[in-house]
Design a protein around this motif. Structure first.
Motif, PDB file in Angstrom:
ATOM      1  N   LYS A   1       6.777  16.995   1.336  1.00  0.00           N
ATOM      2  CA  LYS A   1       7.811  16.204   2.026  1.00  0.00           C
ATOM      3  C   LYS A   1       7.185  15.021   2.761  1.00  0.00           C
ATOM      4  CE  LYS A   1      11.528  16.855   1.960  1.00  0.00           C
ATOM      5  NZ  LYS A   1      12.427  16.389   0.862  1.00  0.00           N
ATOM      6  N   HIS A   2       6.012  15.283   3.363  1.00  0.00           N
ATOM      7  CA  HIS A   2       5.328  14.246   4.128  1.00  0.00           C
ATOM      8  C   HIS A   2       4.866  13.102   3.230  1.00  0.00           C
ATOM      9  CE1 HIS A   2       3.057  12.601   7.439  1.00  0.00           C
ATOM     10  NE2 HIS A   2       2.021  12.490   6.636  1.00  0.00           N
ATOM     11  N   GLN A   3       4.409  13.439   2.012  1.00  0.00           N
ATOM     12  CA  GLN A   3       3.824  12.448   1.100  1.00  0.00           C
ATOM     13  C   GLN A   3       4.861  11.745   0.232  1.00  0.00           C
ATOM     14  OE1 GLN A   3       0.925  11.097   0.484  1.00  0.00           O
ATOM     15  NE2 GLN A   3      -0.012  12.127   2.225  1.00  0.00           N
ATOM     16  N   GLU A   4       6.106  12.186   0.336  1.00  0.00           N
ATOM     17  CA  GLU A   4       7.136  11.680  -0.573  1.00  0.00           C
ATOM     18  C   GLU A   4       7.232  10.148  -0.513  1.00  0.00           C
ATOM     19  OE1 GLU A   4      10.979  13.257   0.354  1.00  0.00           O
ATOM     20  OE2 GLU A   4      11.838  12.598  -1.538  1.00  0.00           O
ATOM     21  N   TRP A   5       7.287   9.516  -1.680  1.00  0.00           N
ATOM     22  CA  TRP A   5       7.425   8.045  -1.754  1.00  0.00           C
ATOM     23  C   TRP A   5       8.617   7.714  -2.641  1.00  0.00           C
ATOM     24  CZ3 TRP A   5       6.494   6.132  -6.800  1.00  0.00           C
ATOM     25  CH2 TRP A   5       5.838   7.019  -7.666  1.00  0.00           C
TER      26      TRP A   5
ATOM     27  N   THR B   1      -3.257  -3.950 -10.095  1.00  0.00           N
ATOM     28  CA  THR B   1      -2.063  -3.916 -10.951  1.00  0.00           C
ATOM     29  C   THR B   1      -1.103  -2.816 -10.482  1.00  0.00           C
ATOM     30  OG1 THR B   1      -2.956  -2.277 -12.496  1.00  0.00           O
ATOM     31  CG2 THR B   1      -3.468  -4.590 -12.960  1.00  0.00           C
ATOM     32  N   ILE B   2       0.125  -2.895 -11.006  1.00  0.00           N
ATOM     33  CA  ILE B   2       1.098  -1.831 -10.771  1.00  0.00           C
ATOM     34  C   ILE B   2       0.564  -0.501 -11.304  1.00  0.00           C
ATOM     35  CG2 ILE B   2       3.427  -1.028 -11.368  1.00  0.00           C
ATOM     36  CD1 ILE B   2       3.479  -3.406  -9.499  1.00  0.00           C
ATOM     37  N   LEU B   3      -0.087  -0.557 -12.458  1.00  0.00           N
ATOM     38  CA  LEU B   3      -0.645   0.668 -13.051  1.00  0.00           C
ATOM     39  C   LEU B   3      -1.588   1.366 -12.077  1.00  0.00           C
ATOM     40  CD1 LEU B   3      -1.066   2.574 -15.465  1.00  0.00           C
ATOM     41  CD2 LEU B   3      -2.791   0.965 -16.335  1.00  0.00           C
ATOM     42  N   GLU B   4      -2.466   0.591 -11.414  1.00  0.00           N
ATOM     43  CA  GLU B   4      -3.389   1.192 -10.448  1.00  0.00           C
ATOM     44  C   GLU B   4      -2.607   1.850  -9.302  1.00  0.00           C
ATOM     45  OE1 GLU B   4      -5.547  -1.366  -7.825  1.00  0.00           O
ATOM     46  OE2 GLU B   4      -6.892   0.241  -7.194  1.00  0.00           O
ATOM     47  N   ASP B   5      -1.607   1.111  -8.795  1.00  0.00           N
ATOM     48  CA  ASP B   5      -0.818   1.618  -7.670  1.00  0.00           C
ATOM     49  C   ASP B   5      -0.173   2.966  -8.034  1.00  0.00           C
ATOM     50  OD1 ASP B   5       0.769   0.569  -4.998  1.00  0.00           O
ATOM     51  OD2 ASP B   5       2.045   1.767  -6.302  1.00  0.00           O
ATOM     52  N   ILE B   6       0.430   3.033  -9.223  1.00  0.00           N
ATOM     53  CA  ILE B   6       1.107   4.281  -9.628  1.00  0.00           C
ATOM     54  C   ILE B   6       0.088   5.411  -9.819  1.00  0.00           C
ATOM     55  CG2 ILE B   6       2.517   5.375 -11.423  1.00  0.00           C
ATOM     56  CD1 ILE B   6       3.909   2.720 -11.879  1.00  0.00           C
ATOM     57  N   CYS B   7      -1.043   5.099 -10.446  1.00  0.00           N
ATOM     58  CA  CYS B   7      -2.058   6.137 -10.670  1.00  0.00           C
ATOM     59  C   CYS B   7      -2.555   6.725  -9.349  1.00  0.00           C
ATOM     60  CB  CYS B   7      -3.234   5.588 -11.464  1.00  0.00           C
ATOM     61  SG  CYS B   7      -2.884   5.478 -13.218  1.00  0.00           S
ATOM     62  N   ASN B   8      -2.751   5.877  -8.334  1.00  0.00           N
ATOM     63  CA  ASN B   8      -3.205   6.382  -7.041  1.00  0.00           C
ATOM     64  C   ASN B   8      -2.166   7.308  -6.411  1.00  0.00           C
ATOM     65  OD1 ASN B   8      -5.690   5.125  -7.144  1.00  0.00           O
ATOM     66  ND2 ASN B   8      -4.960   3.266  -6.140  1.00  0.00           N
ATOM     67  N   ARG B   9      -0.894   6.933  -6.527  1.00  0.00           N
ATOM     68  CA  ARG B   9       0.168   7.789  -5.980  1.00  0.00           C
ATOM     69  C   ARG B   9       0.210   9.132  -6.713  1.00  0.00           C
ATOM     70  NH1 ARG B   9       3.958   4.649  -2.982  1.00  0.00           N
ATOM     71  NH2 ARG B   9       3.429   2.450  -3.152  1.00  0.00           N
ATOM     72  N   LEU B  10       0.067   9.085  -8.043  1.00  0.00           N
ATOM     73  CA  LEU B  10       0.179  10.310  -8.829  1.00  0.00           C
ATOM     74  C   LEU B  10      -1.025  11.240  -8.646  1.00  0.00           C
ATOM     75  CD1 LEU B  10       2.642   8.876  -9.875  1.00  0.00           C
ATOM     76  CD2 LEU B  10       2.046   9.622 -12.185  1.00  0.00           C
ATOM     77  N   ALA B  11      -2.195  10.631  -8.385  1.00  0.00           N
ATOM     78  CA  ALA B  11      -3.367  11.479  -8.136  1.00  0.00           C
ATOM     79  C   ALA B  11      -3.134  12.319  -6.876  1.00  0.00           C
ATOM     80  CB  ALA B  11      -4.620  10.623  -7.991  1.00  0.00           C
ATOM     81  N   VAL B  12      -2.533  11.705  -5.841  1.00  0.00           N
ATOM     82  CA  VAL B  12      -2.231  12.441  -4.606  1.00  0.00           C
ATOM     83  C   VAL B  12      -1.171  13.514  -4.884  1.00  0.00           C
ATOM     84  CG1 VAL B  12      -1.260  12.259  -2.283  1.00  0.00           C
ATOM     85  CG2 VAL B  12      -2.832  10.491  -3.122  1.00  0.00           C
ATOM     86  N   ASP B  13      -0.099  13.121  -5.568  1.00  0.00           N
ATOM     87  CA  ASP B  13       0.988  14.072  -5.846  1.00  0.00           C
ATOM     88  C   ASP B  13       0.479  15.257  -6.664  1.00  0.00           C
ATOM     89  OD1 ASP B  13       2.647  12.352  -4.529  1.00  0.00           O
ATOM     90  OD2 ASP B  13       3.877  11.808  -6.261  1.00  0.00           O
TER      91      ASP B  13
END
Ligand SMILES: [Fe+2]
Ligand SMILES: [Fe+2]
Length: 273
Positions: free
Chosen positions: A30-34, A171-183
């Motif tokens: 819940k805390h990490q939700e984006w 890039t957007i790709l980098e941004d999404i990959c960083n978010r998904l690694a955390v998730d």
């Protein structure tokens, strides 16, 4: 049938402390939700921009498109898997947690769909990923589903996100990959916590079925990790030696994860690479 009921109702407080780990990952989720709108869509290029002739640039874009396609395919399967886990888990703490995982996988899919729309639309599917998906979805028990999806797959995929992020800076790709690694770190952690609870009451038959499932999954995961669509064939041979070395380490890590759950991993066969 009537009972003598005391005026003071006896409320049996069930001890749920063994689920504390799962609850902790619910709170973390819940805390990490984006939100997909948090991604800086307008400010960054979708994927690294190529240099050189238009043909060369088009070929580069196809490579990135195939990278995005593989992740989109994985997250669409993950939506179905997370929904299965939510439906199959009997424990309230785990159900609450899985309700967040369904949202995460759905949000990941939304982000990939938007991104792939900007790089030419959906492309070739990875056949090994489809086979892995069937293995997760058709696994017999909840223990096996959690084990294959959260203990293995979501952990083994994290270094791949880091790798893609490193090669697509700004890039957007980098941004999404960083978010998904955390998730996926949270998805994996929650799976480890829940699998520990599930295995406390599991008999030897369930435990040995997990080893069998790992032996079916790991070779397919290896093929998935080394698979190259047509668009990436020319980079494929260049990367292959490094990819194999990395994969050996990842699979070995998978074996250690199984051991840390108290499983007898002497029967785990790592695919020859
Ligand atoms: Fe995901
Ligand atoms: Fe995930």
């Amino acid at each position: 049938m009537s009972h003598v009921v005391s005026a003071e109702p006896i409320v049996e407080e069930e001890d749920r402390s063994e689920y504390a780990g799962v609850v902790r990952f619910y709170e973390l989720a819940k805390h990490q939700e984006w939100q997909v709108r948090d991604v800086p869509w307008g400010n960054l290029p979708p994927v690294p921009e190529g240099k050189g002739s238009p043909e060369r640039q088009a070929r580069r874009r196809d490579v990135w498109r195939s990278v995005v396609m593989q992740q989109l395919q994985a997250d669409v399967i993950a939506c179905e898997m997370a929904a299965q886990l939510l439906n199959a888990a009997p424990d309230p703490e785990a159900r609450l947690y899985y309700s967040t995982m369904v949202q995460d996988e759905s949000r990941h899919t939304e982000a990939w769909l938007k991104l792939i729309g900007r790089v030419g639309g959906e492309g070739e599917r990875d056949p090994h990923l489809d086979k892995l998906g069937h293995m997760f979805l058709e696994a017999d028990s909840l223990e096996e589903k959690v084990f294959l999806m959260q203990v293995f797959f979501e952990r083994l995929i994290i270094p791949r996100f880091r790798l893609i992020a490193r090669s697509s800076r700004g890039t957007i790709l980098e941004d999404i990959c960083n978010r998904l690694a955390v998730d996926d770190g949270i998805h994996h952690g929650a799976g480890m916590a829940y699998e520990r609870v599930l295995l406390e009451d599991a008999d030897g038959k369930v435990k040995s079925s997990l080893i069998g499932a790992a032996n079916r999954m790991l070779p397919e995961f290896a093929k998935h990790a080394l698979w190259r669509p047509k668009a990436r064939e020319f980079v494929g041979s260049l990367m292959e030696t490094r990819d194999r070395a990395r994969l050996v380490q990842e699979l070995e890590h998978g074996r250690r994860l199984a051991a840390s759950l108290g499983l007898d991993v002497s029967e785990v066969r790592l695919p020859a690479l």
